[in-house]
Design a protein around this motif. Structure first.
Motif, short mmCIF file in Angstrom:
data_model
loop_
_atom_site.label_atom_id
_atom_site.label_comp_id
_atom_site.label_asym_id
_atom_site.label_seq_id
_atom_site.Cartn_x
_atom_site.Cartn_y
_atom_site.Cartn_z
N GLU A 27 0.83 -1.21 0.00
CA GLU A 27 0.00 0.00 0.00
C GLU A 27 0.87 1.26 0.00
O GLU A 27 0.58 2.22 -0.71
N GLN A 28 1.94 1.25 0.78
CA GLN A 28 2.83 2.40 0.81
C GLN A 28 3.60 2.54 -0.50
O GLN A 28 3.84 3.66 -0.98
N ALA A 29 3.99 1.41 -1.08
CA ALA A 29 4.70 1.44 -2.36
C ALA A 29 3.81 1.99 -3.46
O ALA A 29 4.26 2.77 -4.32
N LEU A 30 2.52 1.62 -3.45
CA LEU A 30 1.57 2.17 -4.42
C LEU A 30 1.41 3.68 -4.23
O LEU A 30 1.46 4.45 -5.19
N ALA A 31 1.23 4.09 -2.98
CA ALA A 31 1.03 5.51 -2.68
C ALA A 31 2.25 6.35 -3.08
O ALA A 31 2.11 7.50 -3.49
N ALA A 32 3.43 5.76 -2.99
CA ALA A 32 4.67 6.48 -3.34
C ALA A 32 5.02 6.35 -4.82
O ALA A 32 6.06 6.83 -5.26
N ASN A 33 4.15 5.68 -5.59
CA ASN A 33 4.39 5.43 -7.01
C ASN A 33 5.68 4.64 -7.26
O ASN A 33 6.30 4.78 -8.31
N PHE A 34 6.07 3.82 -6.29
CA PHE A 34 7.23 2.95 -6.46
C PHE A 34 6.84 1.74 -7.30
O PHE A 34 7.65 1.20 -8.05
N SER A 36 3.22 -0.06 -9.51
CA SER A 36 1.90 0.23 -10.04
C SER A 36 1.10 -1.07 -10.09
O SER A 36 1.67 -2.16 -10.07
N PHE A 37 -0.20 -0.92 -10.12
CA PHE A 37 -1.08 -2.08 -10.16
C PHE A 37 -1.24 -2.53 -11.59
O PHE A 37 -1.39 -1.70 -12.49
N PRO A 38 -1.19 -3.81 -11.89
CA PRO A 38 -0.84 -4.90 -10.99
C PRO A 38 0.67 -5.02 -10.87
O PRO A 38 1.40 -4.84 -11.84
N PHE A 39 1.13 -5.30 -9.67
CA PHE A 39 2.56 -5.40 -9.38
C PHE A 39 2.95 -6.87 -9.33
O PHE A 39 2.35 -7.65 -8.62
N ARG A 40 3.92 -7.23 -10.12
CA ARG A 40 4.45 -8.60 -10.12
C ARG A 40 5.83 -8.56 -9.51
O ARG A 40 6.74 -7.96 -10.06
N VAL A 41 5.95 -9.22 -8.38
CA VAL A 41 7.21 -9.21 -7.65
C VAL A 41 8.13 -10.29 -8.21
O VAL A 41 7.69 -11.39 -8.52
N ASP A 42 9.41 -9.95 -8.37
CA ASP A 42 10.37 -10.95 -8.85
C ASP A 42 11.07 -11.60 -7.64
O ASP A 42 10.89 -11.16 -6.50
N ASP A 43 11.82 -12.64 -7.91
CA ASP A 43 12.48 -13.40 -6.83
C ASP A 43 13.42 -12.53 -6.01
O ASP A 43 13.49 -12.68 -4.79
N GLU A 44 14.11 -11.62 -6.66
CA GLU A 44 15.05 -10.75 -5.94
C GLU A 44 14.31 -9.85 -4.95
O GLU A 44 14.76 -9.65 -3.82
#
Length: 72
Positions: A27-34, A36-44
């Motif tokens: 939620e904080q990462a979205l609010a900070a525009n770090f 965007s939706f949808p966010f796909r997280v990588d292994d790293e």
């Protein structure tokens, strides 16, 4: 000292705690525009977030650390 019953409860509560922590980070990462939706997280990123969680960082501190890592 943690008793066996306490440690069992801690282990059972850990998945819920990390889920809540990760949701707060997202939620904080979205609010900070770090991210965007949808966010796909990588292994790293998963490894990095797990490390920050284990080190006791708050979701906000972890977000700042992620932003700093990307800037480098």
């Amino acid at each position: 000292m943690i008793k066996a019953l306490d440690s069992d409860r801690i282990v059972k509560d850990l998945p819920q705690h990390i889920i809540g922590w990760t949701k707060a980070w997202y939620e904080q990462a979205l609010a900070a525009n770090f991210v965007s939706f949808p966010f796909r997280v990588d292994d790293e990123m998963v490894k990095r977030l797990h490390q920050y969680f284990r080190e006791g960082l708050t979701p906000e501190e972890a977000l700042r650390a992620c932003v700093d890592d990307v800037k480098q």
